[in-house]
Design an enzyme around this catalytic site. Structure first.
Site, PDB file in Angstrom:
ATOM      1  N   ARG A 255       0.815  -1.215   0.000  1.00 52.58           N
ATOM      2  CA  ARG A 255       0.000   0.000   0.000  1.00 52.58           C
ATOM      3  C   ARG A 255       0.848   1.264   0.000  1.00 52.58           C
ATOM      4  NH1 ARG A 255      -2.857  -3.840   2.722  1.00 52.58           N
ATOM      5  NH2 ARG A 255      -5.037  -4.099   2.089  1.00 52.58           N
ATOM      6  N   ASP A 284      -0.301  -7.065  -2.656  1.00 49.78           N
ATOM      7  CA  ASP A 284      -1.707  -6.764  -2.384  1.00 49.78           C
ATOM      8  C   ASP A 284      -2.245  -6.039  -3.604  1.00 49.78           C
ATOM      9  OD1 ASP A 284      -4.239  -5.834  -1.027  1.00 49.78           O
ATOM     10  OD2 ASP A 284      -3.205  -6.662   0.703  1.00 49.78           O
ATOM     11  N   HIS A 361      -7.225 -10.343  -2.299  1.00 52.19           N
ATOM     12  CA  HIS A 361      -6.324  -9.196  -2.403  1.00 52.19           C
ATOM     13  C   HIS A 361      -5.291  -9.414  -3.505  1.00 52.19           C
ATOM     14  CE1 HIS A 361      -7.407  -6.785   1.249  1.00 52.19           C
ATOM     15  NE2 HIS A 361      -7.971  -7.934   1.574  1.00 52.19           N
ATOM     16  N   ASP A 416      -6.772 -13.551   4.287  1.00 52.08           N
ATOM     17  CA  ASP A 416      -7.881 -12.788   4.860  1.00 52.08           C
ATOM     18  C   ASP A 416      -8.701 -12.087   3.770  1.00 52.08           C
ATOM     19  OD1 ASP A 416      -5.647 -11.137   4.343  1.00 52.08           O
ATOM     20  OD2 ASP A 416      -6.578  -9.530   5.496  1.00 52.08           O
ATOM     21  N   GLU A 417      -9.961 -11.869   4.067  1.00 55.56           N
ATOM     22  CA  GLU A 417     -10.859 -11.007   3.287  1.00 55.56           C
ATOM     23  C   GLU A 417     -11.029 -11.422   1.826  1.00 55.56           C
ATOM     24  OE1 GLU A 417     -10.038  -6.928   5.834  1.00 55.56           O
ATOM     25  OE2 GLU A 417      -9.046  -7.197   3.919  1.00 55.56           O
TER      26      GLU A 417
END
Length: 460
Positions: A255, A284, A361, A416-417
């Site tokens: 990020r 990501d 991601h 995750d996610e």
């Protein structure tokens, strides 16, 4: 940032819960809040045009009750008061949390910590102040049983920490550093904490540091560095060892990309605070940051983007760019960069743990290699297609290159996610679920995780 990093190091080394620290030292917390309230209310009395009588009474009431009284203020000054209150709450929360992170060692109200021990972050297990001080300049005789390359590394560490000190045989003052046989008590062999412990004794004529490993000696030197002030260290006896074996920091390089030099600087700061794990979040949606020689498009197409910050990138449509594009922001680490980081960290007894995100991601992977996307996808998707065998070929090839760079026994694979939305409509994912006897898309994700786990374990 300094308060956050210091409080984190304190918490991870001593293992003290911030909340429990507050409960153990309520008087200190109250004292800090009370003094801060009084300071802020003095400014409020001036900025908010509080009536003279109420302005005089307010601090006394707070000093007795630690509570806000009702103050009559004009409508025009309301916004000023709100800003003051916001800044006060932010300040007091950070300040009290930083103090409470060492709750077991906070002094009673009115008692002050010695200036030398207050500089030690994290605080040592035991600290006894003694008389006198030791000069860290001039000639000092160096005595050690450390041999070969480790001796050379130790001398380099001391030269960097104390450039005004000369280690030679002419010195009358003595710096003695010894490796001692490790203890074999059951509690100490349960993990590697005993290896990181050390004992440090400082007198006006000699410094004696001992530990059962080079890690412990390294952390002892860091304590000596923190004690030094204007070429002198206060005499004391210290015995120390961490409560937790894992003391880490995570950098989200995807990020927000930081150059190699910045990460090396963070490693120096981590070593100074006795942290021993650096978690690098390398991939990501926001960008792929590690050179993968078998898949060059990952960095060619997604290491740069439109928007310097993550928020700017999202606000501008989450668009990727190439390095030569106007306004492109980002970058990536070559494999040599990462080898340099790993070696620099190892010299400071820090393990670097890489993270390769999967199966969610992964929008940047799908942008570079769209064939890994699910079939019949009607909108933007960031989940790899678990039904596509080429997905596993890709992931295994990537992880082989990762393992060649990072010697860490842990490799983070995200997980995750993941939205899993595309899997429900993808023919290949549905076929995989039927073949493996899976009932839900959650089980399909667990299938990928277990399969990658077996692959990694199979490579040690």
């Amino acid at each position: 940032i300094a308060i956050a990093l210091g409080a984190t190091a304190q918490h991870q080394w001593r293992g003290i819960d911030i909340n429990s620290g507050l409960s153990k030292s309520p008087r200190v917390a109250c004292l800090v809040l009370r003094k801060t309230y009084l300071c802020i209310t003095q400014h409020l009395s001036y900025a908010c045009e509080v009536k003279t009588r109420e302005a005089q009474q307010w601090p006394q009431r707070l000093n007795r009750r630690l509570s806000l009284c009702v103050v009559s203020i004009s409508i025009n000054s309301f916004m000023i008061m709100k800003h003051f209150l916001f800044l006060f709450l932010a300040f007091s929360s950070c300040f009290v949390s930083a103090l409470a992170a060492d709750g077991e060692r906070l002094p009673a109200v009115g008692e002050r910590l010695a200036a030398d021990v207050a500089r030690l972050i994290p605080a040592p297990a035991t600290y006894v102040k003694t008389e006198g001080e030791m000069k860290m300049t001039g000639h000092m005789r160096f005595v050690t049983n450390v041999t070969a390359q480790e001796r050379k590394a130790l001398q380099g560490l001391l030269a960097e920490a104390f450039p005004a000190m000369q280690l030679d045989k002419r010195g009358k003052r003595v710096l003695q550093i010894r490796l001692t046989p490790p203890h074999h008590e059951a509690k100490q062999t349960a993990n590697d904490r005993s290896e990181e412990g050390y004992q440090l004794r400082i007198t006006p004529r000699d410094i004696h540091l001992e530990a059962s490993s080079m890690k412990g000696l390294f952390y002892g030197v860091q304590t000596l560095r923190q004690l030094e002030e204007q070429g002198r260290v206060a005499c004391c006896d210290i015995k120390d060892a961490p409560k937790y074996a894992y003391r880490g920091v995570m950098l989200d390089c995807s990020r927000h990309f930081w150059p190699k030099e910045f990460i090396l600087k963070q490693l120096d700061a981590m070593a100074y605070l006795k942290m021993n794990r650096l978690h690098l979040h390398l991939t990501d949606d926001a960008g792929w940051r590690m050179e993968i020689k078998q898949y060059p498009a990952l960095t060619e197409k997604t290491a740069w983007r439109v928007g310097a910050t993550w928020n700017e990138w999202r606000e501008q449509g989450q668009r990727y760019a190439r390095k030569e594009d106007k306004g492109a922001a980002g970058g990536y680490y070559t494999q040599q960069d990462l080898k340099d980081i790993v070696a620099y960290a190892a010299a400071r007894h820090i393990t670097v743990i890489p993270e390769i995100e999967m199966p969610g991601h992964s929008a940047e992977v799908l942008h570079a290699y769209p064939e890994l996307q699910c079939e019949q996808v009607s909108q933007r998707n960031s989940d790899l297609c678990v039904g596509n065998e080429q997905t596993f070929v890709f992931l295994e090839n990537v992880l082989r290159e990762v393992m060649n760079i990072f010697p860490s026994k842990y490799i983070h694979i995200g997980g995750d996610e993941a939205s899993r939305q595309a899997w429900a409509a993808c023919p290949r994912c549905q076929q995989r679920m039927k073949a493996e006897g899976l009932q839900t898309v959650a089980e399909l994700q667990a299938y990928l995780t277990r399969r990658m786990e077996r692959f990694l374990n199979g490579h040690g």
